[in-house]
Design an enzyme around this catalytic site. Structure first.
Site, PDB file in Angstrom:
ATOM      1  N   PRO A 127       0.811  -1.228   0.000  1.00  0.00           N
ATOM      2  CG  PRO A 127      -0.975  -1.606   1.479  1.00  0.00           C
ATOM      3  CD  PRO A 127       0.325  -2.195   1.011  1.00  0.00           C
ATOM      4  CB  ALA A 129       6.382  -0.096  -0.751  1.00  0.00           C
ATOM      5  CG  ASP A 240      18.355  -5.005 -17.217  1.00  0.00           C
ATOM      6  OD1 ASP A 240      17.740  -4.017 -16.779  1.00  0.00           O
ATOM      7  OD2 ASP A 240      19.589  -5.121 -17.169  1.00  0.00           O
ATOM      8  NE  ARG A 243      12.618  -1.778 -15.662  1.00  0.00           N
ATOM      9  CZ  ARG A 243      13.425  -1.059 -14.893  1.00  0.00           C
ATOM     10  NH1 ARG A 243      14.687  -0.858 -15.265  1.00  0.00           N
ATOM     11  NH2 ARG A 243      12.993  -0.541 -13.759  1.00  0.00           N
ATOM     12  CD  GLN A 336     -10.123  10.465 -32.997  1.00  0.00           C
ATOM     13  OE1 GLN A 336     -10.266  10.102 -31.837  1.00  0.00           O
ATOM     14  NE2 GLN A 336     -10.701  11.559 -33.472  1.00  0.00           N
ATOM     15  N   GLY A 340     -17.152   6.378 -33.373  1.00  0.00           N
ATOM     16  CA  GLY A 340     -18.055   5.988 -32.298  1.00  0.00           C
ATOM     17  C   GLY A 340     -17.997   4.503 -31.997  1.00  0.00           C
ATOM     18  CD  GLU A 363       7.876  -6.325 -15.078  1.00  0.00           C
ATOM     19  OE1 GLU A 363       9.054  -5.984 -14.875  1.00  0.00           O
ATOM     20  OE2 GLU A 363       7.444  -7.473 -14.840  1.00  0.00           O
TER      21      GLU A 363
END
Length: 382
Positions: A127, A129, A240, A243, A336, A340, A363
């Site tokens: 909560p 950290a 690494d 990621r 876009q 709609g 991450e």
């Protein structure tokens, strides 16, 4: 390559077909029920998706980093919940054990993680950290041949279905990394409790919740490698890789969004012609394609450098930051282009738009990546 070229080509083709024929057709079901059917999870096990990065001697496929990201490119074309189910087994849940686990821990857990018999869950965030991971408060005190864990973890992926938790806890009073250790806590440990699944903006089917430790007693053998103080450092060693994995996932998702946008633009008629003929729509498609190809090249370059043994902290942070931000732009353009229709759940771009937002946060947020990139860039000129 970790496996021969022909075998990897067969694997990649199998994953591609699995995504197209089994995962994408079940996306709506997962979104509506917030769960992945067990039958699909079993098919993922049989395909070897839980053991991509685990060595063959422990039942995995032992893919190189380049091979792993190429598989993740394909998985990214389906809702990210599917990849998330196996993500911890592929990443920190297994690699922490590979790097710092004892022989007994490797023998006990890696085969089960590789097969998907158990689902891994990485419990670091609390909560108070998040980006400041060094400030965790969950504690672990030695009590004879056991450790007693106390604290709360938050937003923990796969926690509701996990069989093994990789838990970061404070074992000392020091401020630095030496005070943080890693514990392998099995589901059902006394004092371990799971909260209600979080209601999230997106990523339906990728379950997260709080994990609470209240005088949770685990054997001393649960300490990763039997060494206190190596938890934070071990996590950093595999960061690494994680990621790059996420950057590859973002790239695959962007490729799916481009395909959806092109398909819609070709079928949507306005002013007597498909909107794909309008130059402003073409500009959005072109920008998205250039963004995605740039991300793919960045990920592959970093993966190859890692496979060659190079230090890639800079490249991995750049890849994660660029790919996650790029995905947000591509998702926005796809909505876009749909107009709609892009704002209603009938079309997958609405769901992917919400799913994409998370990747700029976990991450390591974009802002954390910027700090890492700046630090690593300064190192180049020392």
């Amino acid at each position: 390559m970790a496996i021969d070229t022909e075998t990897f080509a067969l694997l990649l083709d199998a994953v591609r077909r699995f995504v197209a024929q089994r995962l994408i057709p079940n996306e709506v079901l997962v979104a509506e029920t917030n769960r992945i059917p067990e039958g699909l999870v079993q098919e993922m096990r049989e395909l070897g998706l839980f053991g991509l990065s685990i060595a063959p001697e422990h039942g995995g496929l032992g893919l190189s980093m380049e091979e792993e990201v190429r598989v993740v490119f394909e998985l990214g074309r389906a809702s990210p919940a599917f990849r998330s189910m196996a993500g911890t087994n592929i990443g920190i849940g297994s690699q922490a054990i590979v790097i710092a686990g004892s022989a007994a821990q490797r023998a006990r857990y890696l085969p089960q993680l590789a097969s998907g018999e158990i689902i891994g869950s990485f419990a670091l965030t609390e909560p108070d950290a998040g980006s400041d991971a060094m400030s965790i408060r969950t504690s672990a005190r030695r009590d004879g041949e056991h450790y007693i864990l106390n604290g709360t973890k938050r937003y923990i992926t796969n926690a509701p279905v996990a069989g093994l938790f990789t838990v970061m806890a404070r074992t000392g009073d020091a401020i630095g990394a030496d005070a943080i250790s890693c514990f392998l806590v099995e589901a059902g440990a006394p004092g371990l409790a799971i909260g209600k699944p979080d209601r999230k903006m997106g990523q339906a089917g990728a379950l997260t919740c709080d994990v609470m430790f209240d005088e949770c007693r685990v054997p001393a053998t649960a300490l990763l490698g039997g060494v206190e103080g190596n938890g934070f450092r071990t996590a950093m060693k595999v960061l690494d890789k994680g990621r790059l994995h996420i950057a590859a996932l973002c790239t695959g998702m962007a490729e799916r969004l481009i395909a959806e946008a092109v398909g819609f633009a070709r079928s949507r008629i306005q002013f007597g012609q498909p909107i794909s003929e309008f130059q402003l729509v073409q500009a959005m498609i072109a920008d998205s394609q250039a963004d995605t190809l740039a991300a793919r090249a960045l990920v592959l370059d970093a993966a190859r450098k890692r496979d060659a043994g190079d230090r890639i902290t800079l490249e991995a942070a750049c890849a994660k930051m660029f790919a996650s931000e790029m995905l947000g732009r591509v998702a926005d353009r796809a909505v876009q282009i749909h107009g709609g229709a892009g704002y209603v759940s009938e079309y997958p771009v609405e769901r992917f738009y919400r799913d994409a937002r998370l990747f700029r946060i976990f991450e390591g947020t974009t802002q954390i990546q910027q700090l890492v990139i700046a630090r690593e860039t300064y190192r180049l000129f020392d």
